[in-house]
Design an enzyme around this catalytic site. Structure first.
Site, PDB file in Angstrom:
ATOM      1  N   LYS A 298       4.739  -5.308   9.949  1.00  6.09           N
ATOM      2  CA  LYS A 298       5.469  -4.061   9.775  1.00  6.09           C
ATOM      3  C   LYS A 298       5.549  -3.312  11.107  1.00  6.09           C
ATOM      4  CE  LYS A 298       3.638  -3.226   5.084  1.00  6.09           C
ATOM      5  NZ  LYS A 298       4.866  -3.186   4.286  1.00  6.09           N
ATOM      6  N   ARG A 372       2.787  -9.535  -4.666  1.00  7.23           N
ATOM      7  CA  ARG A 372       3.119 -10.406  -5.796  1.00  7.23           C
ATOM      8  C   ARG A 372       2.298 -11.688  -5.773  1.00  7.23           C
ATOM      9  NH1 ARG A 372       9.185 -10.418  -3.659  1.00  7.23           N
ATOM     10  NH2 ARG A 372       8.349  -8.401  -3.037  1.00  7.23           N
TER      11      ARG A 372
END
Length: 522
Positions: A298, A372
């Site tokens: 990020k 996830r």
């Protein structure tokens, strides 16, 4: 906050397991640090550093406010006449040294139109008053509630008072928020006020866990905090360490953790308040205690608040604490997958193929789609407990924030009745949620050419839904609801009713879900 190392034992297979099971349901130690007391004294006789009461917009003064107005020689009505007080939602007016009262401050809280009143308005309005009053130390604050309040509104008023006075200044040398020494409640039944306190304690617990820096809250220390909650709440708890996770073939979760020096953990909390043999409701939380994005790193701005990427797990622990304190007649199991997503020479890579605990293979095309992967294995562990229904919570996607903004959680499901229950519960307590579609076409986007599925969809569009379709692959057809709390779980800037930082969102919704669920609502 530093946590002691967890006790553990090693079985004959060499797997280390941490287990704690305590009988009974002892009182939960408050997270607010405040005392809660009750009084039947006349409101004008209340002795406190501050008194808080409420009014409505364009309406006659409620009974309690009218009594206070009379005692002060009409100060409230005079300010209403000059429109200094309007009674609009969330308006807080402080009357200093009011004559005729034994207090230094009278706080008048606006609740808006009486026919539009809901629990969310009550909570946020009283929380706004508490936030203002907690800017300096106050030993005793009195809540003079309107006796016409329904039990849910009275409960929300107490929750708001205990919520807004707790800030996020955990490490400031000069504090900006001072929780009240004591909250004296007038006009609310003790049982109702105590329920409000339980909810505030749970929300403040979730907020505290989220607000701690990632150097303090990492998989092991989060697990230790969960053990403390279990000790105080009478919950059974099991913690899977690295060896147990490996033995259980949690390859998807462990891949995310590979880049960190902090080993992964999986926490299983159990509350068995229902009939023996009743299939539990499973609550599953994403617990990425810090998310750098891994090799799909990020940018700095995107990483600043990534200590909040474990808000789903914090919500699950806090909800179990509240359920236990309320002694709800239901069986609930909470599961939290805990990892750090970091970079190192051993980080999982784009192009890797992982084998999840269920045996399904996953092609990795973005290491920043890690939540996830963690939940894939935790959902499979949940299935082994044969739950009746599963609800997972996760700060899963920025795409959900693009779709719904910062204040609304997304709902995605394979079971409309469960979704309707959660949405109705959220509406009741005043939290904002919205259902997103789960059309089969979204599932086609996660099909892989070299593995069973891939961890991201095709292109930029529908990212919140393709993430949910990924999770659906691991629930084996069980009734399941996914709640994406990426937006409302963390406030980047302060609200009028709460400091910036963790919000404790969805705790009240989940408790309401469990209340209704235990009464046979679904």
């Amino acid at each position: 906050m530093r946590f002691p190392p967890l006790p553990h034992s090693i079985d004959r297979s060499g797997r280390a397991t941490i287990t704690l099971s305590l009988p009974g349901q002892p009182a939960v130690k408050g997270q607010t640090g405040m005392g809660l007391s009750f009084t039947d004294a006349a409101v004008k006789s209340l002795e406190a550093d501050a008194i808080v009461t409420s009014i409505f917009a364009d309406s006659p003064l409620p009974t309690i406010a009218a009594e206070l107005d009379l005692a002060t020689g009409g100060q409230i009505s005079k300010l209403i006449e000059t429109k200094e007080i309007t009674g609009k939602k969330g308006e807080v007016t402080l009357l200093l040294a009011p004559p005729g009262l034994k207090t230094a401050v009278l706080a008048v809280v606006g609740l808006g139109k009486p026919d539009a009143l809901d629990q969310g308005t009550v909570l946020r309005s009283f929380s706004a008053a508490a936030k203002q009053l907690s800017s300096k130390p106050r030993a005793k604050v009195a809540l003079a509630a309107d006796p016409r309040f329904s039990e849910p509104f009275a409960e929300a008023a107490v929750t708001g008072m205990l919520l807004g006075s707790v800030g996020s200044d955990l490490y400031r040398t000069k504090k900006g928020r001072f929780p009240f020494g004591e909250l004296v409640v007038s006009g609310i039944a003790p049982a109702v006020a105590t329920r409000g306190e339980v909810l505030a304690n749970a929300m403040n617990l979730a907020r505290h866990l989220v607000n701690e820096p990632p150097s303090e809250i990492y998989p092991e220390s989060f697990a230790a905090a969960a053990v403390k909650v279990a000790e105080q709440s009478g919950l059974a708890i099991e913690v899977w360490d690295q060896a147990r996770l490996e033995a259980e073939r949690c390859g998807s979760l462990l891949a995310v953790a590979r880049g960190s020096s902090k080993p992964a953990r999986l926490v299983i909390l159990k509350y068995m308040g229902g009939p023996s043999g009743q299939a539990p409701l499973a609550l599953v939380g994403k617990g990425v205690t810090f998310d750098s994005g891994g090799l799909s790193i990020k940018p700095t701005d995107g990483m600043k608040t990534m200590k909040c990427d474990m808000a789903g797990a914090a919500t699950v622990v806090a909800t179990l604490q509240a359920i236990a304190a309320l002694k709800l007649p239901i069986n609930v199991i909470g599961l939290c997958g805990l990892v750090e997503n970091m970079l190192s020479g051993d980080s999982y890579k784009l192009g890797d193929v992982l084998t999840a605990r269920s045996g399904k293979t996953i092609e990795v095309l973005n290491t920043d789609a890690e939540g996830r992967l963690v939940l894939a294995d935790v959902l499979d562990v949940a299935l082994q407990h044969d739950p009746a229904r599963i609800i997972d919570l996760a700060t899963l996607t920025g795409a959900c924030m693009v779709a719904l903004g910062n204040d609304v959680a997304g709902l995605m499901t394979n079971d409309q009745a469960l979704c309707d229950l959660v949405r109705s519960s959220a509406d009741t307590v005043g939290e904002q949620v919205w259902q997103l579609p789960m059309f089969p076409e979204y599932g086609e986007q996660i099909r892989s050419d070299i593995a069973d599925i891939k961890n991201v969809g095709d292109g930029r569009w529908g990212g919140a839904i393709t993430a949910a379709k990924f999770l659906e692959e691991f629930v084996n057809g069980k009734p399941w609801l996914h709640i994406d709390i990426a937006g409302p779980s963390y406030f980047d800037s302060p609200k009028p009713w709460l400091d910036a930082g963790g919000s404790g969102c969805l705790v009240r919704t989940l408790v309401e879900v469990v209340r209704r669920y235990s009464s046979g609502a679904v």
